[in-house]
Write an enzyme that holds these catalytic residues in place. Structure first.
Site, mmCIF file in Angstrom:
data_model
loop_
_atom_site.group_PDB
_atom_site.id
_atom_site.type_symbol
_atom_site.label_atom_id
_atom_site.label_comp_id
_atom_site.label_asym_id
_atom_site.label_seq_id
_atom_site.Cartn_x
_atom_site.Cartn_y
_atom_site.Cartn_z
ATOM 1 N N GLU A 154 0.817 -1.211 0.000
ATOM 2 C CA GLU A 154 0.000 0.000 0.000
ATOM 3 C C GLU A 154 0.856 1.270 0.000
ATOM 4 O O GLU A 154 0.813 2.067 0.939
ATOM 5 C CB GLU A 154 -0.941 0.005 1.213
ATOM 6 N N GLU B 74 -4.821 -8.818 0.853
ATOM 7 C CA GLU B 74 -5.411 -8.520 2.163
ATOM 8 C C GLU B 74 -6.912 -8.347 1.998
ATOM 9 O O GLU B 74 -7.372 -7.720 1.050
ATOM 10 C CB GLU B 74 -4.862 -7.225 2.788
#
Length: 469
Positions: free
Chosen positions: A165, A363
């Site tokens: 991220e 995720e």
């Protein structure tokens, strides 16, 4: 009965070194920004739970790899601590090499494919003192670190990723106060984003140079963006949000270049980063073999009222505004919308707009506070809500695969309840419950459920499942 998932589908879980490893200053590890921030401002951390208070994988990885096998996981994503492998950024730490090699080997011995990430928000303090990602030196430092990791572990790790991220350390550290250095400056944030994209590409270049067996990717939090309406102003807000929040890292990662609309937005607002000759060429070399897709919730936007727009922009809120969709279902503990259909929409975007590049869900999960409320008399958390959450998202993964999406796996965040930055252990996410006082790991009902799902390689509805003991 649901359709089976593809053969060799990656069933697993994800975590990071700073959130699970422990051994804070053991084995030669130096400080990260999180270690120093906690020392400087412990009051900002939930219940005084700092980075030392993690799952302690450093001492318990032998046990943990067996626990993964116990519930049939065949893959696992974690990260290497830059601070442990190269404590001063230059000198290889032999204790770290020994630890990681044994860890990765034990994963493989248990039939668990390691997917290893290089950076998960844990900037070394020695580099932060030089300006962190604002300093162009960070690009070369990261490339060196990446090459060392590839050389030391490339025989054991066949799936690598550069960042987790990457937009988050930009927005949380340079447009907010959730990551160090806690500044709020859009111009500086754009520069950090550019250097991060260059660092990613430089690591990919090092990987290609070495010619080691395996594949390299990048893990991006990709959320579908939905407009409040089909009015032109709302659709423009959607385009702006997609460009800034999604495509600013997705396009360089997959296509090797920045999207034109991003360049236009930055130029029109005097926000273009400082660049050097060769930056464009380097970005073009950062194209990956696969994507990791973190998905938690969608982005819903509406137009910014004209009289509230700053020009030049001073925040991302000048390009779009959050829209509070009245029909949303919420996870009240984390404050995030639950929208499983979004995972299908993202998969279709990748299929249709990005060459159907291979990807996996790196995720997905839900945090719940005070989960001990749901423990039975044997201490097993009856987390039917988590099973329902995973089921609904996996059903959309399966729908996407049936529609031709090139998805090769699903990882829950996380395997064992882990430390979550400023939130500490406020919310729990894992298949295994962590007893903070003892470090004991206890499987939750969802662990028994996923074990059977993996064994059958197909979904099992909660109402057809009554185990968990």
């Amino acid at each position: 009965m649901a359709n089976p998932f593809p053969e060799h589908f990656f069933w697993g879980a994800a975590t990071s070194a700073p959130q699970s490893e422990g051994g804070q200053y053991e084995g030669g590890r130096s400080a990260s920004t999180w270690d120093k921030w906690f020392e400087l401002e412990p009051e900002n951390f939930n219940s005084n739970q700092g980075p030392k208070n993690t799952t302690n994988v450093f001492d318990r990885y032998k046990e943990d790899t067996k626990l993964m096998s116990d519930i049939n996981l065949n893959s696992y994503r974690t990260s290497i601590s830059w601070n442990r492998l190269l404590p001063d950024g230059k000198t290889l730490n032999p204790q770290a090499v020994q630890y990681y090699r044994d860890y990765f080997k034990r994963l493989r011995d248990q039939g668990v494919e390691p997917i290893i990430n290089l950076f998960h928000f844990d900037m070394p303090w020695w580099l932060m003192e030089k300006g962190g990602w604002e300093n162009r030196e960070s690009i070369d430092h990261f490339a060196f670190y990446a090459r060392i990791a590839f050389e030391q572990f490339g025989d054991l790790v066949h799936y690598w990723t550069t960042f987790n991220e990457p937009i988050v350390h930009v927005t949380c550290g340079y447009l907010g106060e959730y990551h160090w250095p806690k500044v709020n400056n859009l111009k500086r944030a754009v520069q950090v984003a550019h250097h991060t994209n260059l660092a990613h590409a430089a690591a990919v270049v090092e990987f290609r140079k070495l010619g080691i067996e395996g594949k390299i990717g990048n893990i991006l939090n990709l959320s579908p963006v939905y407009a409040k309406s089909n009015q032109a102003e709302d659709l423009q807000a959607k385009l702006n949000a997609e460009t800034l929040h999604v495509k600013s890292f997705l396009e360089p990662t997959v296509n090797g270049e920045y999207p034109e609309h991003l360049i236009t937005l930055l130029k029109d607002n005097d926000l273009l980063p400082h660049t050097l000759d060769g930056d464009k060429e380097l970005i073009s070399k950062g194209k990956v073999d696969f994507l990791g897709v973190n998905y938690y919730q969608p982005i819903r936007v509406e137009a910014v009222p004209t009289d509230e727009v700053n020009h030049p922009a001073t925040s991302l809120g000048d390009f779009s505004r959050h829209y509070n969709w009245p029909e949303k279902k919420m996870n009240p503990y984390r404050g995030w919308e639950i929208y499983p259909e979004g995972i299908y929409d993202i998969a279709m975007m990748i299929k249709e707009d990005y060459g159907n590049i291979p990807f996996y869900i790196s995720e997905n999960g839900m945090g719940v506070s005070e989960e001990e409320r749901f423990a039975d008399d044997k201490g097993i958390i009856q987390d039917d809500y988590r099973i329902e959450f995973i089921y609904d998202h996996l059903a959309n993964v399966q729908k996407a695969i049936d529609a031709g999406a090139n998805c090769f796996g699903y990882h829950l965040w996380t395997f064992i309840d882990c430390w979550s930055w400023l939130n500490g252990y406020r919310n729990r996410y894992g298949f295994y419950r962590l007893i903070l006082e003892t470090g004991e790991r206890i499987p939750k009902k969802s662990a028994f459920w996923i074990k059977d799902v993996i064994q059958q390689n197909q979904l099992i509805k909660l109402n057809q499942y009554d185990k968990g003991e």
